[in-house]
Design an enzyme around this catalytic site. Structure first.
Site, PDB file in Angstrom:
ATOM      1  N   LYS A 179       0.863  -1.180   0.000  1.00 33.86           N
ATOM      2  CA  LYS A 179       0.000   0.000   0.000  1.00 33.86           C
ATOM      3  C   LYS A 179       0.899   1.229   0.000  1.00 33.86           C
ATOM      4  O   LYS A 179       1.475   1.599   1.028  1.00 33.86           O
ATOM      5  CB  LYS A 179      -0.931   0.021   1.213  1.00 33.86           C
ATOM      6  CG  LYS A 179      -1.909   1.183   1.099  1.00 33.86           C
ATOM      7  CD  LYS A 179      -2.969   1.175   2.148  1.00 33.86           C
ATOM      8  CE  LYS A 179      -4.079   2.157   1.811  1.00 33.86           C
ATOM      9  NZ  LYS A 179      -3.619   3.529   1.587  1.00 33.86           N
TER      10      LYS A 179
ATOM     11  N   CYS B  96      13.551   3.899  51.166  1.00 35.58           N
ATOM     12  CA  CYS B  96      12.206   4.005  50.580  1.00 35.58           C
ATOM     13  C   CYS B  96      11.900   2.695  49.845  1.00 35.58           C
ATOM     14  O   CYS B  96      12.640   2.287  48.957  1.00 35.58           O
ATOM     15  CB  CYS B  96      12.152   5.190  49.616  1.00 35.58           C
ATOM     16  SG  CYS B  96      10.637   5.253  48.653  1.00 35.58           S
TER      17      CYS B  96
HETATM   18  S1  IVH Z   1      -6.252  -0.179  -5.173  1.00 36.76           S
HETATM   19  C1  IVH Z   1     -10.797   1.687  -4.199  1.00 36.76           C
HETATM   20  N1  IVH Z   1      -3.758  -0.665  -4.638  1.00 36.76           N
HETATM   21  O1  IVH Z   1      -4.816   3.667  -1.343  1.00 36.76           O
HETATM   22  C2  IVH Z   1      -9.388   2.090  -4.319  1.00 36.76           C
HETATM   23  N2  IVH Z   1      -4.659   1.390  -3.885  1.00 36.76           N
HETATM   24  O2  IVH Z   1      -7.318   3.999   0.300  1.00 36.76           O
HETATM   25  C3  IVH Z   1      -8.610   0.959  -4.820  1.00 36.76           C
HETATM   26  N3  IVH Z   1      -3.066   2.809  -2.705  1.00 36.76           N
HETATM   27  O3  IVH Z   1      -6.491   6.042  -3.239  1.00 36.76           O
HETATM   28  C4  IVH Z   1      -7.200   1.256  -4.841  1.00 36.76           C
HETATM   29  N4  IVH Z   1      -1.350   1.455  -2.900  1.00 36.76           N
HETATM   30  O4  IVH Z   1      -3.968   5.933  -3.511  1.00 36.76           O
HETATM   31  C5  IVH Z   1      -4.764   0.212  -4.518  1.00 36.76           C
HETATM   32  N5  IVH Z   1      -1.556  -1.243  -4.263  1.00 36.76           N
HETATM   33  C6  IVH Z   1      -2.552  -0.366  -4.139  1.00 36.76           C
HETATM   34  C7  IVH Z   1      -2.394   0.863  -3.497  1.00 36.76           C
HETATM   35  C8  IVH Z   1      -3.483   1.706  -3.383  1.00 36.76           C
HETATM   36  C9  IVH Z   1      -1.761   2.622  -2.453  1.00 36.76           C
HETATM   37  C10 IVH Z   1      -3.833   3.983  -2.289  1.00 36.76           C
HETATM   38  C11 IVH Z   1      -4.536   4.669  -3.406  1.00 36.76           C
HETATM   39  C12 IVH Z   1      -5.955   4.787  -2.985  1.00 36.76           C
HETATM   40  C13 IVH Z   1      -5.890   4.537  -1.530  1.00 36.76           C
HETATM   41  C14 IVH Z   1      -7.163   3.903  -1.071  1.00 36.76           C
END
Ligand code: IVH
Length: 678
Positions: free
Chosen positions: A117, A450
């Site tokens: 992520k 103490c």
């Molecule tokens: S899939 C419905 N894959 O996380 C959104 N998102 O909280 C589906 N992000 O706005 C996104 N790494 O900026 C996806 N491997 C990844 C990701 C990722 C970072 C971020 C992205 C998105 C946010 C969602």
């Protein structure tokens, strides 16, 4: 809290969250970290769950963050750019799978594509006839800002896609069926989504330049990435060196799984994260999470968790969406280092040297994977510096094994019922009047008898740092002390099996275990022996230096001030503290008794490693090894690791993101080496 107060607190929480959300999404400044924002949201939703009648439609729990900036043209997304729901531990991950199992065909196996992520900014990019035509930010999820001119400056993003033949050829390497499907469905108009981000090494470069020009530096990669992407002048964006990873393909180009989507993105010409992969079940997803968490220090870009995606697209369709985001993906976030909680009380704790430390008692909160209820406040100055009141909402931090501490108070969340802490004038344990030396911030209980002081010392002496007696907890020590069986550390080694059995209320087996572990702890290294003495101001590193400098305990006990001060990193204060200890006949008596009770000290074999007697300071982050690994390596080669750079330091070991220590080392003309050179 009364209902009126709760209503007021809810109002304050919402205001605060709105302010920080706006900073995070719109102004490109993060006033607080992502983890803190998450935990404020958590407090809000908990309170709202308790009092659902107080939920308002405009509460941040009811809507997604983000807004569109006025300077940029607004463009509607083809399909909304949603968020991901979060989980924070294995149990929550399992619950997510269980819920999904209730929706999809139960008999089918659930495979997952697991990804990093990334902690950058989501962008959507459109191509027409192979050419890049549009780049948008996420904006509010429905509409984004048109930043096409900036997107075009990012080297990782192709201006022109690979040719159809090239793509098909690449796909054949992965899966011939996929290649065929792609060939029949291919259209050169497509949309992909991914993350624009800044590498840590790039942030370093930019900050180095800013520093040289005496300008303010960027706090973190995310701020820099956000600020760089939303420039009206694209030459500025270009100069920042943004990077990009693709994680989503919106157009149907024949992908039937998430794994195939990943292959197509790569074949089209986009960088994809190498660590992303297919796993067979949720247990393997959990293992992947652990693995990726451990990798964190060694990767040049920021990520704050993993995304677990149901691999099969048919199942994805069956699962569908919730209000916030898809059911078929989940963000499995790393434990936050910073979270918020409320201070319920402040108490005073007496330490082993008599030092009185104010401690904040807090509403239990999980920070970096551990539930925390207390944080040290160090001394009065610290309470004043923080401007902390009892009842305040605070940001607490705990990174790795570091003891939790209060970083900051959030005064905006006060509702008026908070109270000032009254400093004690007498020891809360023994009632003796506390003393405060001139120009000293700390208060002390001067009573050497103490009981609180004493138990703290004993518990320190038997800990891993000292005699390392397994199973001898503070609770048991207290019982033994109350039964008058132990007074000083040497008494522990004189305990009989019966003493233990009766006082600790132990069964045969546990009593025998504790008895054995006491006997087994009689061999102790010189370094840990010195540490176990509990000499004020002598910690782990000083003990190491002393154990190396003196050939024997006798030699140590007959040293003098000059000799001590000649040892690297031992200053006047530490040296006098050691001398005070040695001059005290009580202490010498205890040491004698310890040796009588069968303690035997292992002296280090004089080994001359490549770093023999060199003092080395470590700064920055490293690729190959963690700091602890580096420290162990240096010590194994006879070196001494110190925490601060001084004119006495021989070598500075620098990693990425080195700051003021590097400057200092240069000033003192200290030799500087890198991880590779080491
Ligand atoms: S899939 C419905 N894959 O996380 C959104 N998102 O909280 C589906 N992000 O706005 C996104 N790494 O900026 C996806 N491997 C990844 C990701 C990722 C970072 C971020 C992205 C998105 C946010 C969602």
């Amino acid at each position: 809290m009364q209902k009126k107060e709760i209503k007021y607190r809810l109002q304050k929480l919402r205001q605060e969250i709105r302010k920080h959300r706006s900073n995070y999404h719109i102004q490109d400044i993060s006033s607080i970290s992502g983890g803190v924002l998450d935990s404020l949201m958590h407090q809000l939703s908990q309170l709202e769950a308790e009092y659902p009648e107080l939920i308002t439609p405009d509460s941040p729990t009811q809507r997604v963050g983000g807004e569109v900036l006025p300077e940029f043209e607004k463009v509607a997304h083809t399909i909304p750019m949603m968020s991901l729901n979060d989980v924070f531990d294995e149990a929550e991950l399992q619950q997510w799978e269980d819920r999904n199992r209730g929706i999809v065909d139960k008999a089918k196996t659930l495979q997952y594509f697991v990804e990093l992520k990334l902690d950058g900014l989501a962008v959507s990019i459109k191509y027409a006839n192979y050419q890049l035509t549009q780049g948008l930010t996420r904006g509010n999820g429905q509409e984004g800002e048109n930043i096409t001119h900036n997107i075009k400056t990012i080297q990782d993003i192709p201006i022109k896609l690979n040719s159809k033949e090239q793509i098909v050829d690449k796909l054949k390497n992965y899966d011939i069926n996929l290649a065929n499907r792609f060939e029949s469905l291919w259209q050169s108009d497509c949309e992909i989504r991914g993350e624009a981000y800044i590498r840590y090494s790039q942030l370093d470069l930019i900050n180095q330049n800013l520093r040289a020009q005496g300008q303010a530096e960027y706090a973190n990669v995310r701020n820099l990435a956000a600020g760089s992407l939303r420039q009206l002048d694209s030459s500025i964006t270009a100069s920042r060196g943004l990077s990009f990873f693709a994680w989503g393909l919106i157009t149907d180009l024949g992908q039937t799984t998430q794994q195939e989507e990943y292959w197509i993105l790569e074949a089209l010409g986009f960088p994809v994260v190498r660590e992303n992969k297919l796993v067979d079940n949720i247990k393997q997803a959990q293992e992947y999470y652990q693995h990726i968490l451990n990798l964190r220090e060694r990767i040049d870009f920021a990520y704050d968790g993993v995304v677990v995606k149901v691999n099969d697209k048919n199942m994805q369709n069956q699962l569908g969406f919730t209000g916030k985001g898809p059911r078929f993906m989940i963000a499995y976030k790393f434990p936050a280092e910073e979270v918020t909680t409320q201070v319920i009380d402040i108490i005073s704790q007496v330490g082993r040297t008599g030092k009185v430390t104010p401690v904040a008692i807090m509403k239990p909160v999980n920070v970096y994977g551990v539930t925390v209820t207390r944080a040290t406040l160090h001394n009065q100055d610290e309470i004043e510096r923080l401007e902390l009141l009892i009842g305040d909402t605070v940001i607490i931090r705990r990174a790795g094994d570091v003891i939790p501490e209060i970083v900051k108070v959030l005064p905006e969340l006060r509702i008026g019922s908070e109270e000032k802490y009254q400093y004690p004038s007498i020891c809360p344990e023994c009632g003796t009047a506390l003393i405060q030396a001139k120009e000293q911030v700390n208060q002390y209980c001067p009573n050497t008898r103490c009981p609180a002081r004493h138990i703290e010392y004993l518990s320190y002496a038997v800990s891993k740092e000292g005699f390392n007696i397994e199973g001898l907890s503070k609770k048991i020590l207290l019982k033994l002390q109350e039964a008058d069986l132990i007074q000083h550390i040497d008494d522990i080694f004189k305990l009989s099996l019966d003493d233990i059995k009766i006082t600790a209320g132990f069964g045969e087996k546990s009593a025998q275990n504790l008895f054995n572990s006491i006997q087994n702890s009689k061999n102790i290294t010189f370094r840990r022996f010195i540490q176990a003495l509990g000499i004020p101001m002598v910690g782990n590193q000083t003990a190491l230096q002393l154990s190396r400098h003196f050939q024997s305990l006798d030699e140590f006990l007959t040293t003098n001030l000059e000799q001590l001060q000649a040892i690297p990193d031992i200053g006047e204060k530490v040296a006098s503290s050691i001398m005070d200890y040695i001059y005290n006949t009580n202490n010498l008596h205890i040491i004698k008794e310890l040796l009588k009770s069968g303690i035997s000290i292992d002296y280090p074999i004089a080994k001359k490693g490549i770093w023999a007697d060199k003092t080395i300071c470590i700064t920055g982050t490293f690729e190959q090894f963690t700091r602890d690994e580096l420290k162990a390596k240096i010590e194994a080669e006879g070196g001494i690791v110190v925490s601060q750079v001084s004119s006495q330091t021989d070598i500075l070991l620098v990693g990425a993101k080195a700051g003021s220590k590097l400057e200092k080392a240069k000033k003192f003309g200290i030799k500087i080496i890198t991880e590779r050179e080491l």
